[in-house]
Each structure stands twice: as C-alpha cells, then as structure tokens.
Design an enzyme around this catalytic site. Structure first.
Site, PDB file in Angstrom:
ATOM      1  N   ARG A  50       0.838  -1.211   0.000  1.00 36.50           N
ATOM      2  CA  ARG A  50       0.000   0.000   0.000  1.00 36.50           C
ATOM      3  C   ARG A  50       0.875   1.265   0.000  1.00 36.50           C
ATOM      4  O   ARG A  50       0.590   2.237   0.718  1.00 36.50           O
ATOM      5  CB  ARG A  50      -0.933   0.031   1.222  1.00 36.50           C
ATOM      6  CG  ARG A  50      -1.913  -1.118   1.309  1.00 36.50           C
ATOM      7  CD  ARG A  50      -2.975  -1.025   0.237  1.00 36.50           C
ATOM      8  NE  ARG A  50      -4.041  -1.983   0.431  1.00 36.50           N
ATOM      9  CZ  ARG A  50      -4.000  -3.259   0.014  1.00 36.50           C
ATOM     10  NH1 ARG A  50      -2.949  -3.706  -0.653  1.00 36.50           N
ATOM     11  NH2 ARG A  50      -5.018  -4.060   0.223  1.00 36.50           N
ATOM     12  N   SER A  92     -10.783  -1.393   3.102  1.00 30.69           N
ATOM     13  CA  SER A  92     -10.091  -1.561   4.390  1.00 30.69           C
ATOM     14  C   SER A  92      -9.794  -0.185   4.962  1.00 30.69           C
ATOM     15  O   SER A  92      -9.207   0.655   4.281  1.00 30.69           O
ATOM     16  CB  SER A  92      -8.751  -2.277   4.209  1.00 30.69           C
ATOM     17  OG  SER A  92      -8.933  -3.532   3.649  1.00 30.69           O
ATOM     18  N   GLU A 105      -5.744   3.713   6.362  1.00 35.30           N
ATOM     19  CA  GLU A 105      -5.310   3.560   4.970  1.00 35.30           C
ATOM     20  C   GLU A 105      -5.714   4.747   4.092  1.00 35.30           C
ATOM     21  O   GLU A 105      -4.934   5.195   3.257  1.00 35.30           O
ATOM     22  CB  GLU A 105      -5.906   2.257   4.417  1.00 35.30           C
ATOM     23  CG  GLU A 105      -5.167   1.724   3.225  1.00 35.30           C
ATOM     24  CD  GLU A 105      -5.924   0.601   2.519  1.00 35.30           C
ATOM     25  OE1 GLU A 105      -6.961   0.894   1.887  1.00 35.30           O
ATOM     26  OE2 GLU A 105      -5.477  -0.537   2.588  1.00 35.30           O
TER      27      GLU A 105
HETATM   28  N1  EPU Z   1     -10.743 -11.407  10.154  1.00 38.24           N
HETATM   29  C1  EPU Z   1     -11.466 -11.575  11.301  1.00 38.24           C
HETATM   30  N2  EPU Z   1     -12.545 -10.762  11.521  1.00 38.24           N
HETATM   31  C2  EPU Z   1     -12.909  -9.801  10.648  1.00 38.24           C
HETATM   32  C3  EPU Z   1     -12.153  -9.610   9.463  1.00 38.24           C
HETATM   33  C4  EPU Z   1     -11.056 -10.444   9.247  1.00 38.24           C
HETATM   34  O1  EPU Z   1     -11.177 -12.451  12.125  1.00 38.24           O
HETATM   35  O2  EPU Z   1     -13.892  -9.107  10.901  1.00 38.24           O
HETATM   36  C5  EPU Z   1      -9.608 -12.316   9.872  1.00 38.24           C
HETATM   37  C6  EPU Z   1      -9.974 -13.239   8.697  1.00 38.24           C
HETATM   38  O3  EPU Z   1     -10.627 -14.398   9.167  1.00 38.24           O
HETATM   39  C7  EPU Z   1      -8.619 -13.570   8.119  1.00 38.24           C
HETATM   40  C8  EPU Z   1      -7.822 -12.315   8.390  1.00 38.24           C
HETATM   41  O4  EPU Z   1      -8.501 -11.585   9.389  1.00 38.24           O
HETATM   42  O5  EPU Z   1      -8.020 -14.636   8.813  1.00 38.24           O
HETATM   43  C9  EPU Z   1      -7.618 -11.457   7.155  1.00 38.24           C
HETATM   44  O6  EPU Z   1      -8.870 -11.102   6.597  1.00 38.24           O
HETATM   45  P1  EPU Z   1      -9.093 -11.027   5.006  1.00 38.24           P
HETATM   46  O7  EPU Z   1      -8.525 -12.226   4.337  1.00 38.24           O
HETATM   47  O8  EPU Z   1     -10.526 -10.693   4.786  1.00 38.24           O
HETATM   48  O9  EPU Z   1      -8.174  -9.849   4.494  1.00 38.24           O
HETATM   49  P2  EPU Z   1      -7.783  -8.471   5.154  1.00 38.24           P
HETATM   50  O10 EPU Z   1      -6.441  -8.565   5.769  1.00 38.24           O
HETATM   51  O11 EPU Z   1      -8.899  -8.031   6.016  1.00 38.24           O
HETATM   52  C10 EPU Z   1      -6.584  -7.555   3.012  1.00 38.24           C
HETATM   53  C11 EPU Z   1      -6.592  -6.261   2.238  1.00 38.24           C
HETATM   54  C12 EPU Z   1      -7.831  -6.159   1.365  1.00 38.24           C
HETATM   55  C13 EPU Z   1      -7.812  -7.324   0.396  1.00 38.24           C
HETATM   56  C14 EPU Z   1      -7.761  -8.640   1.198  1.00 38.24           C
HETATM   57  C15 EPU Z   1      -7.584  -9.848   0.325  1.00 38.24           C
HETATM   58  C16 EPU Z   1      -5.379  -4.648   3.585  1.00 38.24           C
HETATM   59  C17 EPU Z   1      -5.463  -3.461   4.485  1.00 38.24           C
HETATM   60  N3  EPU Z   1      -6.537  -5.140   3.157  1.00 38.24           N
HETATM   61  O12 EPU Z   1      -7.724  -7.499   3.866  1.00 38.24           O
HETATM   62  O13 EPU Z   1      -7.757  -4.941   0.632  1.00 38.24           O
HETATM   63  O14 EPU Z   1      -8.949  -7.317  -0.446  1.00 38.24           O
HETATM   64  O15 EPU Z   1      -6.633  -8.641   2.097  1.00 38.24           O
HETATM   65  O16 EPU Z   1      -6.292  -9.885  -0.189  1.00 38.24           O
HETATM   66  O17 EPU Z   1      -4.274  -5.075   3.243  1.00 38.24           O
HETATM   67  C18 EPU Z   1      -8.394  -2.640   0.717  1.00 38.24           C
HETATM   68  O18 EPU Z   1      -7.188  -2.360   0.804  1.00 38.24           O
HETATM   69  O19 EPU Z   1      -9.272  -1.734   0.696  1.00 38.24           O
HETATM   70  C19 EPU Z   1      -8.805  -4.039   0.676  1.00 38.24           C
HETATM   71  C20 EPU Z   1     -10.093  -4.398   0.699  1.00 38.24           C
END
Ligand code: EPU
Length: 347
Positions: free
Chosen positions: A165, A234, A330
């Site tokens: 990012r 995010s 972000e």
């Molecule tokens: N999780 C929870 N509770 C929640 C949300 C997430 O326990 O309410 C846990 C999930 O179970 C998982 C972990 O956190 O084990 C990560 O969650 P997820 O795979 O949904 O991805 P993320 O880290 O929340 C990142 C990016 C997203 C991108 C996804 C998929 C960042 C800040 N965000 O989200 O990007 O789509 O991975 O690669 O890096 C964005 O930047 O706007 C965005 C949506």
C-alpha cells in the site's frame, strides 16, 4: 478548454459519502487540458487536489482548492508479441472495467484485483493489492506531471518504490499528477492462487475467467458495496510487526492471523484485532465497523469527517490498549486547504 465550477459538491464523488464542498472544480476529460487547469490554480493561488475514484478518501466539509477530477478515457496497445502485451491506459478509466476487459481479451495477470473500486490513475499511488497480487507487479510505465519541477515525467516501475500500500506517489503526496499508466500483461494464463479460499473456490479446472468470477464473488460476500453502505474498503493497514513485538503478541494470542514478510517481520490481520476488540458490527453514532468485515468502516447515515475521526481514534486507542499495536488508517486525509495531511494518531 477547461470549465471551472465553484462551490462544487463532492458528496457523490467520495465513496464514504462524506458531505464535502470544494471552492473550485474541473472535470478533466482530455489530458491535454491538464496544464491549463494547473495555470488556473496558480493564477488563483489555490492548491491542487487530484480526485480519482474517491474510494480512498476522507474529505473535510469545506475546502479551498482546485479539485481536478481525472475522467480521461482511452486504452492503446503499445507493444505485443505471442506471450505479452503492453497496454497504456488513461488515468480516468474505471479500474474494475479495465480488469474485466483485459481478462475478456485474453490479457492476464490482474484477475485477483477485480472489483477494487477506483480509477486506473489511483492504482499506483497506494499500489492496490488483493489476494496475493499487487498492481505494481504489472505496471511498466507511469506518465505524470511533476508540480515541483513543472514538467512532464515518466517513471518506470522500478523507480516507483512500490511496497505494501505504498509508492513514491504516496510518499510525496501532492507532487505528481498521474495521467496514464501502462501494464505488461500475459497472453498465457498465470493464475495466482496462493490464498486458500480462492484456490478452493476456483476448483481444479482453473481458468482466468473462473478466477475473476471467484474474486468478484468473494469480495461481494465479504465487502459492503458503497452504494448500500458507504465505505472506503479496508480502513486500516494490516500492521507489520518486528520479530520481538510479534512473538509477544502470538504468545498471548496464538490464533492471530499473520503473514511472514522480509527481515523476520510479520504482517498481522487488523480485521482480526478489531474483531477481537469487540468492534465488529459496533457503531458510534452514524459510524461503525461492518458486521461481516471488521476492517471496513461504514458511514451508516450523515456522518461528518469529525464523526469518522472520533470513531477511528477510539478504535486505535482500544487496539493499542489491548494489543500494544498502533493501527494506521489507509485512506488519505485532506485538510481545509486541499492538501493531503497526516492522520493524527490517538495513541
Ligand atoms: N478477520 C477476522 N474478523 C474480521 C475480518 C477479518 O477475524 O472481521 C480475519 C480473517 O478471518 C482472516 C484475516 O482476518 O483470517 C484477514 O482477513 P481477510 O482475508 O478478509 O483480508 P484483510 O487482511 O482483512 C486484506 C486487504 C484487502 C484485500 C484482502 C484480500 C489490507 C489493508 N486489506 O484485507 O484490501 O482485499 O486482504 O487480499 O491489506 C483494501 O485495501 O481496501 C482491501 C479491501
């Protein structure tokens, strides 16, 4: 020829739907008009704020600046062989439409980035990424105007300092106006399936089209659509922790999702931390964290920037008290002079 509008309402042009009005606004549909817009801003002693898809933005209720809304359209193939194609895209093209169009034409690599909101010109700024792919991996050249040196400039990807990012365009916010980007894509499918749920849903007979549809499906399930629940994706970055801090954390919270990085660092899921701190589905007035993904902040009503700040500062404080981790927002924050400004950290 540019046409400047005054006291222009940007509420419909930011996906968090914050009520916002700028003093001067120009819709840029031809990149040749860019210099005229810059001259206008200078003649009227206005800062320039470049608006793209408005999907990563926190806007004040009123600001004095010239908003240049980049709406330029157009794609052209710069070079092509049996294996690869290089496409130059104008900054105002909608990112998701571009991704779908490439996939349909047999130009592959960007499928994992489907449904990311915004326009092409914003993709390099925070090096948009999802499901194991980042835009920077496919970018070849960026065409921009350097407001500091007052000249057009071209960047090769290696000069952009792409990171998680991050890029020089984010580090030197406000200096460059990106008006076109080229991508090198592959004619033979190269599928990135390192995320377990993506691989599982795509199944054994994986094709780029199937991957694209899977990503769209997963995002629609997890992430709120801004038309129904105004949001900026995010809201916080996933914090990257040094080895010692991470081992302290995992000792107390062995289930925290984490991803190894370079230099023994570990990226930790901010959504999980926020969820554990009890913020999933919780609101403070009109602002809250989405009930299906705790990392997404939603404007459930008529929230102002102050309401958003109050909520996220409270979350930062709670996360710091519980996990001793500082969460960094972000989206980009604009001040009342139309400049990108640092977030005030609550802890
Ligand atoms: N999780 C929870 N509770 C929640 C949300 C997430 O326990 O309410 C846990 C999930 O179970 C998982 C972990 O956190 O084990 C990560 O969650 P997820 O795979 O949904 O991805 P993320 O880290 O929340 C990142 C990016 C997203 C991108 C996804 C998929 C960042 C800040 N965000 O989200 O990007 O789509 O991975 O690669 O890096 C964005 O930047 O706007 C965005 C949506």
């Amino acid at each position: 020829m540019i046409s400047v509008q005054h006291n222009f309402d940007l509420t419909a042009f930011n996906t968090l739907a914050l009520k916002s009005q700028c003093s001067d606004y120009v819709a840029l549909t031809d990149h040749h008009d860019l210099e005229q817009a810059i001259d206008y801003a200078r003649a009227h002693q206005l800062n320039i704020f470049v608006l793209s898809g408005g999907s990563n933005l926190l806007l004040p209720e009123k600001f004095r600046a010239l908003t240049i809304h980049i709406l330029t359209q157009g794609k052209e193939i710069l070079s092509e062989n049996d294996d690869e194609v290089v496409i130059k895209v104008q900054a105002g093209e909608i990112w998701h439409d571009f991704v779908c169009d490439c996939c349909a034409k047999g130009y592959h690599g960007l499928e994992n980035l489907a449904l990311i909101p915004g326009r092409v010109g914003a993709a390099p700024i925070q090096n948009i990424g999802a499901y194991g792919v980042e835009a920077g991996e496919f970018i070849e050249t960026i065409w921009a105007y350097d407001l500091k040196q007052d000249q057009h400039i071209e960047f090769k990807a290696a000069q952009c300092d792409f990171g998680y990012r991050d890029s020089i365009f984010k580090q030197q916010a406000g200096r460059y106006i990106i008006y076109a980007v080229s991508f090198k894509l592959f004619k033979h499918a190269q599928l990135q399936l390192k995320y377990a749920d993506v691989a599982q849903q795509v199944g054994d007979e994986a094709t780029p089209e199937k991957l694209l549809q899977t990503i769209i499906h997963i995002r629609r399930q997890k992430l709120p659509q801004p038309e129904h629940f105004p949001n900026v994706g995010s809201f916080f970055k996933n914090p990257v922790l040094a080895a010692q801090q991470f081992s302290d954390l995992i000792e107390h919270y062995p289930r925290v999702p984490h991803y190894p990085q370079n230099n023994d660092m570990q990226k930790v899921a901010a959504g999980w931390l926020i969820d554990q701190a009890g913020w999933k589905g919780k609101r403070l007035g009109d602002v809250g964290m989405f009930e299906r993904q705790a990392l997404v902040l939603v404007n459930y009503g008529q929230a102002s920037l102050q309401d958003v700040q109050r909520t996220y500062e409270q979350i930062q404080t709670d996360i710091y008290q519980k996990f001793a981790i500082r969460l960094e927002p972000e989206p980009v924050l604009l001040n009342e002079s139309g400049e990108i400004s640092p977030h005030v950290s609550a802890c």
